[in-house]
Structures are given as structure tokens and as C-alpha cells.
Design a protein around this motif. Structure first.
Motif, PDB file in Angstrom:
ATOM      1  N   THR A 402      15.583   1.002   8.232  1.00  0.00           N
ATOM      2  CA  THR A 402      14.691   1.497   9.754  1.00  0.00           C
ATOM      3  C   THR A 402      13.195   1.422   9.757  1.00  0.00           C
ATOM      4  N   TRP A 403      12.725   1.856   7.916  1.00  0.00           N
ATOM      5  CA  TRP A 403      11.460   1.644   7.201  1.00  0.00           C
ATOM      6  C   TRP A 403      11.348  -0.159   6.731  1.00  0.00           C
ATOM      7  N   PHE A 404      12.526  -1.129   6.185  1.00  0.00           N
ATOM      8  CA  PHE A 404      11.988  -1.672   6.679  1.00  0.00           C
ATOM      9  C   PHE A 404      11.778  -3.082   7.517  1.00  0.00           C
ATOM     10  N   GLN A 405      12.474  -2.824   8.363  1.00  0.00           N
ATOM     11  CA  GLN A 405      12.406  -3.158   9.641  1.00  0.00           C
ATOM     12  C   GLN A 405      11.265  -2.460  10.158  1.00  0.00           C
ATOM     13  N   GLY A 406      10.239  -1.930  10.388  1.00  0.00           N
ATOM     14  CA  GLY A 406       9.399  -1.281  10.866  1.00  0.00           C
ATOM     15  C   GLY A 406       7.954  -1.919  10.175  1.00  0.00           C
ATOM     16  N   TRP A 407       8.588  -2.269   8.769  1.00  0.00           N
ATOM     17  CA  TRP A 407       7.707  -3.320   8.081  1.00  0.00           C
ATOM     18  C   TRP A 407       7.663  -4.599   8.327  1.00  0.00           C
ATOM     19  N   VAL A 408       8.667  -5.531   9.010  1.00  0.00           N
ATOM     20  CA  VAL A 408       8.403  -6.573   9.416  1.00  0.00           C
ATOM     21  C   VAL A 408       8.366  -6.912  10.328  1.00  0.00           C
ATOM     22  N   GLN A 409       7.572  -5.605  11.282  1.00  0.00           N
ATOM     23  CA  GLN A 409       7.738  -5.501  12.801  1.00  0.00           C
ATOM     24  C   GLN A 409       6.802  -5.522  13.050  1.00  0.00           C
ATOM     25  N   GLY A 410       6.154  -4.708  11.946  1.00  0.00           N
ATOM     26  CA  GLY A 410       4.294  -4.390  11.891  1.00  0.00           C
ATOM     27  C   GLY A 410       3.884  -2.903  12.079  1.00  0.00           C
ATOM     28  N   THR A 411       5.635  -1.800  12.044  1.00  0.00           N
ATOM     29  CA  THR A 411       5.046  -0.767  12.350  1.00  0.00           C
ATOM     30  C   THR A 411       4.173  -0.195  11.618  1.00  0.00           C
TER      31      THR A 411
END
Length: 583
Positions: A402-411
């Protein structure tokens, strides 16, 4: 292209046959002829390809010869040219630091304008798409015999051999003029073993582990681990692979406080050494090679085809996302001052993450604290950011993915860009430099020097400080990692049509950007994976006291230096023609 099956699924008979076939070929000595390349292609089942620059479909000239542009293919390249991590790494000629596609010293290149890839001035006549540093040919590696064949071929033909994985390489080790490349990108297997015991070991109980092919990228590994309710210790870029440069160079991670570096979690490698032999390296066989592969650098001791790493149960994390205004050096200094004052405590409490002054962002994740304790821990940073017009949030996320996907997406912060020229430098910052108010003030001055002298800066708060589940002596990374709190990287860039003088000045500015940090951390070093190509005393800087032993192992497994790369263990000379494109 489909991934290859795990080596563990290959029968020993099949491996013996394919390796024997490779070893029975006799290559005549001398420069390769057209027939030699044809024979090599046949030997590797038709998986030898010409290394064509990625932007070539946009040009009307290629290496001085007329060629027909491909409008559709050119459009695809243009749409994905700058900062598309996964697409750029899916093509052989795509490199994260774009300057290593080019011959920097001569400006022979095939580049689009990375700031505006549709700009026709970059690719219409008289612009010529030059080969640059893209290898002339590459083998799409699918099995061990491909590697054995390549070693024999380059030994006889006296041409450079390079290994390319994701191309996320800031030292230029994955490219080289006039070379043959081994592209391991399509070795993409991932398997799970709840009781992995390294081959040849007599342990009664194993560890939960993932075995990943050399081309498996973090985006896929993290998803697979999440689907199996596991956490894999990896890096911050979805396109990077777990073995190769990241894995063999050390592998820092936002999880390193709790679980160590990538090499701390390595349990076994399957690697083809320059004698053409497929070896299993672990704690029970080929132990010296295993130690070297756990931090001694990629493209050095052999070609790793798969690695097995320990994994951990998935869990929730506290995420602190702190935003502050950019372009105001007083605010940047304020953030850095509070950060350095609190860095030791934050590391001790197992926070990991990334502080990016360029973007005005600090994102931290914590696997151990309660929400209340996490809020108290980052309170000083949060309050300061808010007081200067920024914002700060703290939330609990259910999993690492969940964190990593947010990092990739810029959130949750913003990743550093790829697909542009990057002159990069780094420095590992010891905890000792945070011991007193005076030393911290000196450190803030040095960090501000780095900010003022670079286009992009990022602090990787991702060392194994406080981690002791693995003995430091079991890995070959610079021991300074264990007593340090973070590393900082600085980056400068240039435009596609800038001249040699500008490129030299850019590198000089980057080297200078960490000069003060070098002076106040004289016993520290830099990360071999993310360092200045002009790093002073690089042997000590990258590996410290481990370098002599690494050199001995290099000479044992690769006495003829079939694997040689810039500032790798055993590298001796910049005058070799393969390095003619460095400046």
C-alpha cells in the motif's frame, strides 16, 4: 516476453547437456566476423540481437546511413521517453541515466530532447542517430548455457562483455562501445518456499524465502509477496531488480532498520562464473563467492541468474508524509536542522524513508510504533513544516505494498526521475556526525552545500543502523553502513545538445557538491551503486576494509578479467578503449 522458469525447476541433466554444448564450441581468436556472429546467434537459439538505440525510429540517419523513420514506433518512444520507469527498462537500449546510452566524450548519441521528446530539432537531419555506448549486440539470456557461450566468445574475440538488467546504473557498467551484452531482463521467475534450506546445508529448519529470477523487478516482486502475505526487503524504484546491481551492491531499503540490507537477506545465488560453470553459492558451498556477491558489486564475479532471499510476514505501517515549501533555502535549512537533530532517534525507532529537498518532501514509514508514538516521534518536523506553510499527515496503511504503490503514484512522496542525463554523487553519513550540537550544525552546513550545488538531492534514510540479526562480517558491503544513519545523493544534468565542456563542468559541480561532506566524514564512503564516476579512492570508499579480500576472490573466479567495469573490484585502468566514452 515470457519469463524463464526458475533454475531450481531445471533438471540437472538438461543443465549438464546445455553447458557441455557451450563448452564444446571452439572460437577462433581474432575480431569477430559476420560468420562468427551468425554462429553465436545459432548457438544461443536465435536470441542474439543488434543493440539498436531506442530513439532510432525517429531518425532519418543511423550511424551515417540513410534510414526510414517509423512514425508509430517513434511516437511510442516519445510518449515514454522521460520518466516512464517500467517502459524504459523493458527495452534493451533504454537506460535510466540516459547519458550512458551516449558516448559522452565524443557526443556520439541517439537522443531526443528529454524536456520535450517531440522536439524535431533533436532528430531531423542533419541529426544522426549514433551508436554511442549502446552495445553492438546482446544475447537475450534464457539459460545458463547462453552465459557460458558468451564468456567463451569474448575470451576468444577480445571484446568487452557487459551485463544489463534494468539499466538503472549510475556508473555506466551496463553499457559500453563495441561490446557484447548479456540481457538478463527476461529471467522473471518468482517462487515461494516456506521452509527454504540452502542446497548442501544440513539445517533442520529453513526460512521463508522467495527465489527470484535475475530479471524480476520490484513491482512484480512486491505484488507477489503481498499476494502471499509477505514482505520482501527491496528498493524504492519499481523497475529495479533484486539481483544484479541492487542486490550485489548491498541494496539499501526503507525497511533496512528492521530487516537489514538486501544482502543481509540473501540465502543463495545461482551464478555462472567466467569459467562457464553454473555454481550454487550459499553459506555451505562456494562460501567465498557467496560473501563476495553479498555486497561486492554486480558485473564482477559472475552472472547471477537467480537469488533466494528471506522474507517476512506482512504487516501494517505508520506513514508520515511531511511537505514543505521549495525554493526557500531558509526553510530547507530549517527542515535539515530538525532532521539531523532527530535522525538518531528516528533511526533507533526504526523509521525509514526519503527526504527530498528538491521536491519539499519527507516521507517516512515505521513498522513498530503505535499511532500515538509515531505522531510524537515526528512531531517537531510536522510542526515546523506546518508553521512555514507546508502540511503533515500521519496514517496507518495495512501493508508495505500500500505504501509502495502510493510512493510510485506520488501520493507518498515523489520518485526521482529517469530518462535524462545524470551526473550523480553520494555520501554515507555516519551517526557520529550527529553526536553534538556543533557536529550537527557542521553537518547541516555541508548538506546545504550539497543542496546549493545540485539540481536534485535526496536523503535515503535507509541504512541498517541498529540491525543485528545478521553478522556484518557475513556480507562484503562497506562496514560503515552499519554505523551510519543515511546517505545523500546529489544529481546534476544537461541538455541533449550540450557540448563536452558543459558535461565536464556538470560532473565537476556534482563532485564538488559533496566535497564538504567528504571532508567532515573522512572515514566514511559512498554507495557503489549510486556514486560519482570520479569518486576519489573508490576502493576504500565503496568497500572499506573488505576490498583486499574481494580482490582476491575476483582474481580467483575471474583471473582473466572477462568481467570488467568502471570502479568495480579489480578495475585498474581508464585507458582501456571500453571506457573511452567516460569524461
Amino acid at each position: 516476453m515470457p519469463g524463464s522458469p526458475s533454475l531450481s525447476l531445471w533438471s540437472s541433466v538438461f543443465l549438464a547437456i546445455t553447458l557441455a554444448q557451450a563448452q564444446n564450441i571452439t572460437w577462433t581468436t581474432g575480431a569477430p566476423t559476420t560468420q562468427d556472429w551468425k554462429t553465436l546467434n545459432s548457438t544461443v537459439a536465435g536470441r542474439l540481437y543488434a543493440g539498436v538505440p531506442w530513439a532510432e525510429p525517429c531518425f532519418s540517419l543511423y550511424n551515417g546511413n540513410n534510414t526510414r523513420p517509423d512514425a508509430a514506433q517513434c511516437s511510442f518512444v516519445q510518449q515514454n521517453y522521460f520518466n516512464n520507469h517500467m517502459v524504459r527498462t523493458s527495452v534493451f537500449a533504454g537506460y535510466g541515466p540516459q547519458n550512458f546510452e551516449a558516448c559522452m566524450a565524443t557526443s556520439d548519441q541517439c537522443m531526443l530532447n528529454w524536456m520535450n521528446p517531440t522536439d524535431p530539432a533533436a532528430f531531423t537531419p542533419p541529426q544522426d542517430c549514433k551508436q554511442g555506448s549502446i552495445p553492438d549486440y546482446y544475447i537475450d539470456v534464457r539459460q545458463a548455457s547462453d552465459v557460458s557461450t558468451a564468456f567463451q566468445f569474448v575470451a576468444a574475440k577480445k571484446i568487452p562483455l557487459v551485463i544489463k538488467n534494468s539499466g538503472h546504473d549510475f556508473q555506466g557498467r551496463a553499457s559500453g562501445p563495441g561490446s557484447l551484452a548479456l540481457w538478463v531482463h527476461n529471467l522473471k521467475s518468482i517462487t515461494n518456499n516456506a521452509n527454504f534450506i540452502p542446497e548442501g546445508c544440513s539445517y533442520t529448519a529453513g526460512k521463508t524465502a522467495l527465489t527470484v529470477g535475475a530479471g524480476s523487478q520490484f513491482q512484480d516482486i512486491y505484488q507477489y509477496a503481498h499476494d502471499n502475505k509477505l514482505i520482501f526487503v527491496g528498493g524504492s524504484d519499481q523497475s529495479v531488480t533484486a539481483t544484479g546491481g541492487w542486490g550485489q551492491g548491498g541494496g539499501h531499503s526503507s525497511l533496512s532498520r528492521l530487516y537489514g540490507m538486501g544482502v543481509d537477506n540473501a540465502l543463495q545465488y545461482k551464478v555462472v562464473t567466467p569459467d562457464g560453470v553454473l555454481r550454487t553459492a550459499n553459506a555451505c558451498q562456494n562460501q567465498d563467492l557467496f560473501w563476495a556477491l553479498r555486497g561486492g558489486g554486480g558485473s564482477t564475479f559472475g552472472v547471477v541468474l537467480e537469488g533466494t532471499m528471506q522474507v517476512y510476514p506482512d504487516q501494517s505501517f505508520q506513514i508520515a508524509n511531511i511537505i514543505f515549501p521549495i525554493g526557500n533555502l531558509t526553510i530547507t535549512r530549517g527542515i535539515l536542522s530538525i532532521f539531523t537533530d532527530n535522525a538518531t532517534l528516528l533511526a533507533t525507532q526504526k523509521w525509514g524513508g526519503y527526504l527530498t529537498p528538491t521536491n519539499g518532501e519527507l516521507v517516512l514509514l515505521n513498522p513498530t510504533l503505535s499511532t500515538k508514538d509515531a505522531q510524537n516521534s515526528v512531531d517537531a518536523l510536522s510542526k515546523y513544516a506546518i508553521s512555514v506553510g507546508g502540511k503533515a499527515t500521519l496514517e496507518t496503511v495495512p501493508s508495505f505494498l500500500t505504501w509502495f504503490q502510493g510512493w510510485v503514484q506520488g501520493t507518498y512522496g515523489t520518485q526521482d526521475p529517469i530518462g535524462l542525463p545524470q551526473a550523480l554523487a553520494s555520501r554515507i553519513v555516519p551517526q557520529a556526525n550527529h553526536a553534538t550540537p556543533e557536529s550537527r550544525a557542521q553537518l547541516v552546513d555541508a548538506l546545504m552545500d550539497a543542496v546549493n550545488s545540485s539540481f536534485f538531492q535526496q536523503i535515503h534514510f535507509a541504512t541498517p543502523y541498529g540491525y543485528n540479526a545478521t553478522s556484518a562480517s557475513d556480507t562484503s558491503v562497506n562496514p560503515i553502513w552499519r554505523s551510519s544513519l543515511y546517505q545523500i545523493i546529489t544529481v546534476n544534468t544537461w541538455q541533449y545538445n550540450d557540448n563536452l565542456a558543459t558535461k565536464k563542468a556538470t560532473y565537476a559541480n556534482t563532485t564538488q557538491s559533496v566535497a564538504t561532506l567528504r571532508s567532515i566524514t573522512p572515514t566514511s564512503g559512498a554507495y557503489a551503486n549510486e556514486a560519482d564516476i570520479h569518486e576519489p579512492d573508490w576502493q576504500t570508499s565503496f568497500w572499506g576494509s573488505n576490498y583486499p579480500k574481494l580482490l582476491s576472490i575476483k582474481n580467483k573466479y575471474d583471473p582473466n578479467h572477462l568481467l570488467d567495469c568502471w570502479h568495480c573490484v579489480g578495475w585498474t585502468s581508464a585507458t582501456d578503449p571500453r571506457y573511452k566514452c567516460y569524461i
